[in-house]
Motif scaffolding. Structure first.
Motif, mmCIF file in Angstrom:
data_model
loop_
_atom_site.group_PDB
_atom_site.id
_atom_site.type_symbol
_atom_site.label_atom_id
_atom_site.label_comp_id
_atom_site.label_asym_id
_atom_site.label_seq_id
_atom_site.Cartn_x
_atom_site.Cartn_y
_atom_site.Cartn_z
ATOM 1 N N ILE A 24 5.877 4.222 -1.957
ATOM 2 C CA ILE A 24 5.131 4.347 -0.794
ATOM 3 C C ILE A 24 3.839 4.175 -0.949
ATOM 4 N N THR A 25 3.321 3.518 -0.086
ATOM 5 C CA THR A 25 1.729 3.377 0.116
ATOM 6 C C THR A 25 1.252 3.483 1.567
ATOM 7 N N MET A 26 0.085 3.949 1.496
ATOM 8 C CA MET A 26 -0.777 4.146 2.747
ATOM 9 C C MET A 26 -2.057 4.012 3.058
ATOM 10 N N GLY A 27 -2.363 3.102 3.923
ATOM 11 C CA GLY A 27 -3.547 2.322 4.083
ATOM 12 C C GLY A 27 -4.483 3.235 4.833
ATOM 13 N N ALA A 28 -5.600 2.657 5.023
ATOM 14 C CA ALA A 28 -7.060 3.596 5.340
ATOM 15 C C ALA A 28 -6.675 3.716 6.709
ATOM 16 N N ASN A 29 -5.737 3.067 7.587
ATOM 17 C CA ASN A 29 -5.515 3.395 8.970
ATOM 18 C C ASN A 29 -4.315 4.022 9.097
ATOM 19 N N MET B 7 5.832 -0.675 -2.087
ATOM 20 C CA MET B 7 5.485 -1.237 -3.185
ATOM 21 C C MET B 7 6.830 -1.751 -3.938
ATOM 22 N N THR B 8 7.001 -3.078 -3.903
ATOM 23 C CA THR B 8 8.229 -3.534 -4.684
ATOM 24 C C THR B 8 7.907 -4.875 -5.278
ATOM 25 N N LYS B 9 8.503 -4.950 -6.437
ATOM 26 C CA LYS B 9 8.228 -6.125 -7.473
ATOM 27 C C LYS B 9 6.861 -6.291 -7.208
ATOM 28 N N GLY B 10 5.877 -5.460 -7.539
ATOM 29 C CA GLY B 10 4.539 -5.743 -7.737
ATOM 30 C C GLY B 10 3.689 -6.048 -6.793
ATOM 31 N N ARG B 11 4.261 -6.069 -5.435
ATOM 32 C CA ARG B 11 3.577 -6.240 -4.064
ATOM 33 C C ARG B 11 3.979 -5.214 -3.037
ATOM 34 N N ILE B 12 3.170 -5.320 -1.994
ATOM 35 C CA ILE B 12 3.190 -4.152 -1.036
ATOM 36 C C ILE B 12 3.959 -4.854 0.288
ATOM 37 N N VAL B 13 5.105 -4.393 0.685
ATOM 38 C CA VAL B 13 5.717 -5.098 1.888
ATOM 39 C C VAL B 13 5.447 -4.039 3.001
ATOM 40 N N SER B 14 4.887 -4.391 4.262
ATOM 41 C CA SER B 14 4.765 -3.372 5.650
ATOM 42 C C SER B 14 6.011 -3.167 5.920
#
Length: 103
Positions: free
Chosen positions: A1-6, A12-19
């Protein structure tokens, strides 16, 4: 799980971030549940029950079984409010003790 600035949440899945807009409602609900349980673990000062209100309504059967097993293994008291019967049926099938109170 990632959280952006806003405070945008991504996965994070297979090396990329999915919204979250790109995943199923069940996955979104699973992410929110994981974040709530993690925040509770970090902020909790004393042992208190986990209170869930229709948290698993959009879970498929596999997700629901895994969540129930995780909650049972946590050893915490869980107050689960739901209008569905499948949670109780699954707990019975998994031999997890529970009390069913119908209003």
């Amino acid at each position: 799980i990632t959280m952006g600035a806003n405070a945008e949440i991504g996965l994070m899945t297979k090396g990329r971030i999915v919204s979250l807009e790109q995943v199923s409602r069940g996955t979104i609900e699973q992410v929110y549940f994981a974040l709530r349980m993690a925040a509770d673990e970090m902020l909790r000062g004393e042992e208190c029950p986990v209170v869930l209100d229709d948290t698993f309504a959009y879970y498929d059967d596999t997700r629901l079984e895994r969540a129930m097993a995780w909650l049972a293994e946590s050893g915490r008291q869980v107050l689960l409010f739901t209008c569905h019967h499948r949670e109780g049926e699954l707990l019975k099938k998994m031999n997890i003790a529970y009390t069913d109170i119908r209003l």
